[in-house]
Design an enzyme around this catalytic site. Structure first.
Site, short mmCIF file in Angstrom:
data_model
loop_
_atom_site.label_atom_id
_atom_site.label_comp_id
_atom_site.label_asym_id
_atom_site.label_seq_id
_atom_site.Cartn_x
_atom_site.Cartn_y
_atom_site.Cartn_z
N GLN A 86 -5.46 10.30 11.68
CA GLN A 86 -4.13 10.70 12.15
C GLN A 86 -3.85 12.14 11.78
O GLN A 86 -4.18 12.58 10.68
CB GLN A 86 -3.08 9.79 11.51
CG GLN A 86 -1.70 9.99 12.11
CD GLN A 86 -0.62 9.26 11.35
OE1 GLN A 86 -0.46 9.44 10.13
NE2 GLN A 86 0.13 8.42 12.04
N CYS A 116 6.57 10.76 10.48
CA CYS A 116 6.71 10.96 9.03
C CYS A 116 8.09 11.56 8.70
O CYS A 116 8.49 12.58 9.26
CB CYS A 116 5.60 11.88 8.51
SG CYS A 116 5.75 12.16 6.74
N LYS A 155 2.21 7.83 16.98
CA LYS A 155 3.02 6.90 16.18
C LYS A 155 4.39 7.54 16.01
O LYS A 155 4.51 8.67 15.52
CB LYS A 155 2.35 6.65 14.82
CG LYS A 155 3.10 5.66 13.94
CD LYS A 155 2.18 5.16 12.82
CE LYS A 155 2.89 4.24 11.85
NZ LYS A 155 3.73 4.97 10.89
N ASN A 226 5.68 -1.84 14.67
CA ASN A 226 5.50 -1.57 13.24
C ASN A 226 6.86 -1.61 12.53
O ASN A 226 7.87 -1.16 13.07
CB ASN A 226 4.84 -0.20 13.07
CG ASN A 226 4.82 0.32 11.64
OD1 ASN A 226 5.43 1.34 11.32
ND2 ASN A 226 4.12 -0.37 10.76
N ASP A 228 8.36 -3.71 8.60
CA ASP A 228 8.71 -4.98 7.94
C ASP A 228 7.77 -6.12 8.28
O ASP A 228 8.22 -7.28 8.36
CB ASP A 228 10.15 -5.39 8.30
CG ASP A 228 11.19 -4.60 7.51
OD1 ASP A 228 10.82 -3.85 6.60
OD2 ASP A 228 12.39 -4.74 7.84
N SER A 250 1.94 -2.15 7.21
CA SER A 250 2.00 -1.00 6.29
C SER A 250 2.21 -1.51 4.86
O SER A 250 1.25 -1.92 4.22
CB SER A 250 3.11 -0.05 6.70
OG SER A 250 2.89 0.37 8.03
C1 FMN Z 1 2.81 4.70 0.80
C2 FMN Z 1 3.06 4.94 2.26
C3 FMN Z 1 2.35 5.93 2.93
C4 FMN Z 1 2.56 6.15 4.30
N1 FMN Z 1 1.81 7.08 4.95
C5 FMN Z 1 1.88 7.18 6.29
C6 FMN Z 1 0.96 8.02 6.99
O1 FMN Z 1 0.11 8.72 6.43
N2 FMN Z 1 1.08 8.03 8.37
C7 FMN Z 1 1.99 7.27 9.04
O2 FMN Z 1 2.03 7.30 10.27
N3 FMN Z 1 2.86 6.48 8.38
C8 FMN Z 1 2.80 6.40 7.04
N4 FMN Z 1 3.65 5.55 6.37
C9 FMN Z 1 4.64 4.77 7.15
C10 FMN Z 1 4.07 3.41 7.55
O3 FMN Z 1 2.91 3.53 8.32
C11 FMN Z 1 5.07 2.57 8.36
O4 FMN Z 1 5.39 3.20 9.55
C12 FMN Z 1 6.33 2.24 7.59
O5 FMN Z 1 6.05 1.96 6.23
C13 FMN Z 1 7.05 1.06 8.22
O6 FMN Z 1 6.33 -0.11 8.12
P1 FMN Z 1 6.67 -1.23 6.98
O7 FMN Z 1 8.15 -1.44 7.03
O8 FMN Z 1 5.89 -2.42 7.42
O9 FMN Z 1 6.19 -0.67 5.68
C14 FMN Z 1 3.51 5.36 5.01
C15 FMN Z 1 4.22 4.38 4.33
C16 FMN Z 1 4.01 4.15 2.98
C17 FMN Z 1 4.76 3.06 2.28
#
Ligand code: FMN
Length: 389
Positions: A86, A116, A155, A226, A228, A250
């Site tokens: 990415q 991000c 994304k 994506n 939760d 995630s």
């Molecule tokens: C520790 C951490 C690092 C993350 N790094 C990235 C990343 O490098 N690229 C990205 O697109 N999203 C990143 N995210 C966001 C997640 O991919 C995701 O979109 C977000 O956590 C929502 O999903 P969730 O609610 O299931 O955790 C990161 C999230 C966390 C918690």
């Protein structure tokens, strides 16, 4: 949208997914995770079934200037059959140049990060800042498309703030610029993890992908939901409420790579203590093979150990000890001693809450796993590669 075969209609998530020319073995992806989705973590998630995994977000500038640490992050283990990468950047041109370089490095697919929320990233015009300029969204994907024939995806979030949710327009532009896949995180940039994922927003994005593609006679991109996703229940909810083709996990995978197995088998999966112990030791071995047996390697492993150390009786004390380890061998020793306190067949999360207190919870404690872990707005904790970028 991709149809599942009738023969396997109860196991939607196990069906293969075609992303451009790439065949992904199932519909459950591991997100790119900064500071987390390195070789060892990807390997354990792949072993538990993750269909596609990614190197964490990299900066286009760091790629362009051949930053050493960024190139180290791109290392791929021979066992990794499929691997995505990415990238984010402060202009469509920068992203396109980086993608040309990534294309030559043997990745199977390339994703553009437009989600991000981290302040240092957005104030450089990267990540979710791209969403503020619809023309830039379009130009970024269009130039990227011209720079690679690999499966290409973006994304995104629902918008920058709740007041300017623009997921319909963003997804339409991504579709018309010929991306093969779009992943929609159902929150805006200004929302933290305490705001529950908005599946209706994800659905709007997916409907936009379908209508834009149909109106322009272009292929419908693969759509991934994506936000939760912690277990089979939340995975099903994302699928049912949005109509997505697949899901991206995630936080749900942190300390719980078995979440892939649970979603793919479509039934709750709580590993026994023996399985847990085995996997944690294997992760330690993979980590040592990748990072060496140094105090720095131990420091990098600590967060994973703390995420793992949940859901068995007496585990809070283990977590406190693991929090102080300065060597991987000491971690192994601590785990070995802890293993003498529990029967191998003890199931995770069944008898206790995340801290190992007996019978305290009334709901699935996996939801508690890392709700606090908030990389929300203003978070200054960046990976070195992003900072350098
Ligand atoms: C520790 C951490 C690092 C993350 N790094 C990235 C990343 O490098 N690229 C990205 O697109 N999203 C990143 N995210 C966001 C997640 O991919 C995701 O979109 C977000 O956590 C929502 O999903 P969730 O609610 O299931 O955790 C990161 C999230 C966390 C918690």
């Amino acid at each position: 949208m991709q149809e599942q075969s009738k023969s396997n209609k109860n196991l939607f998530f196990s069906e293969p997914l075609q992303v451009g020319k790439l065949r992904v073995k199932n519909r459950v992806l591991l997100a790119p995770l900064a500071g987390v989705s390195d070789v060892p973590f990807r390997r354990v998630c792949q072993e538990q079934g993750a269909g596609l995994t990614y190197v964490e977000m990299l900066s286009a500038t760091a790629i362009r200037y051949k930053n050493k640490r960024t190139f180290e992050m791109m290392v791929r283990h021979p066992s990794e059959n499929l691997l995505g990468v990415q990238v984010t950047g402060s202009s469509a041109e920068d992203v396109a140049i980086a993608i040309e370089q990534l294309d030559a490095l043997g990745f199977d697919t390339i994703d553009i990060n437009m989600g991000c929320p981290v302040k240092k990233v957005t104030s450089a015009g990267c990540g979710s800042a791209i969403l503020k300029d619809p023309h830039r969204v379009e130009k970024t994907v269009r130039l990227a498309r011209q720079s690679t024939s690999l499966p290409l995806s973006a994304k995104i979030r629902l918008g920058f703030t709740r007041e300017d949710v623009n997921v319909t327009d963003t997804v339409s532009r991504i579709t018309l610029s010929a991306a093969d896949m779009v992943t929609i995180h159902g929150r805006t940039r200004s929302e933290s993890y305490s705001t529950p994922v908005d599946c209706s927003g994800v659905r709007l994005g997916i409907q936009s992908a379908i209508s834009s593609a149909c109106n322009s006679a272009r292929p419908i991109p693969v759509t991934i939901g994506n936000g939760d996703i912690f277990d089979i229940g939340s995975a099903r909810r994302m699928r049912e409420e949005t109509g997505c083709d697949g899901i991206m996990v995630s936080r749900g995978a942190l300390g719980n790579p078995w979440v892939f197995r649970e979603i793919l088998e479509e039934q709750t999966y709580n590993p026994t203590f023996a399985e847990w112990h085995d996997l944690v030791l294997r992760h330690l071995d993979y980590h040592q093979a990748h990072c060496g047996n140094t105090p720095t390697a131990a420091a990098l492993m600590r967060k994973h150990l703390l995420w793992y150390a949940k859901g068995y009786p007496g585990i809070k004390a283990l977590r406190d000890t693991l929090n102080r380890i300065e060597s991987l061998d000491v971690a192994r020793e601590i785990l070995k001693n802890f293993a003498t306190t529990l029967a191998p067949e003890t199931p995770r999360f069944v008898w206790c809450d995340v801290d190992g207190n007996a019978n305290k919870y009334m709901y699935d404690p996996k939801y508690e796993m890392d709700r606090q872990l908030d990389r929300g707005v203003g978070d200054e904790d960046l990976t070195p590669a992003t900072q350098e970028g």
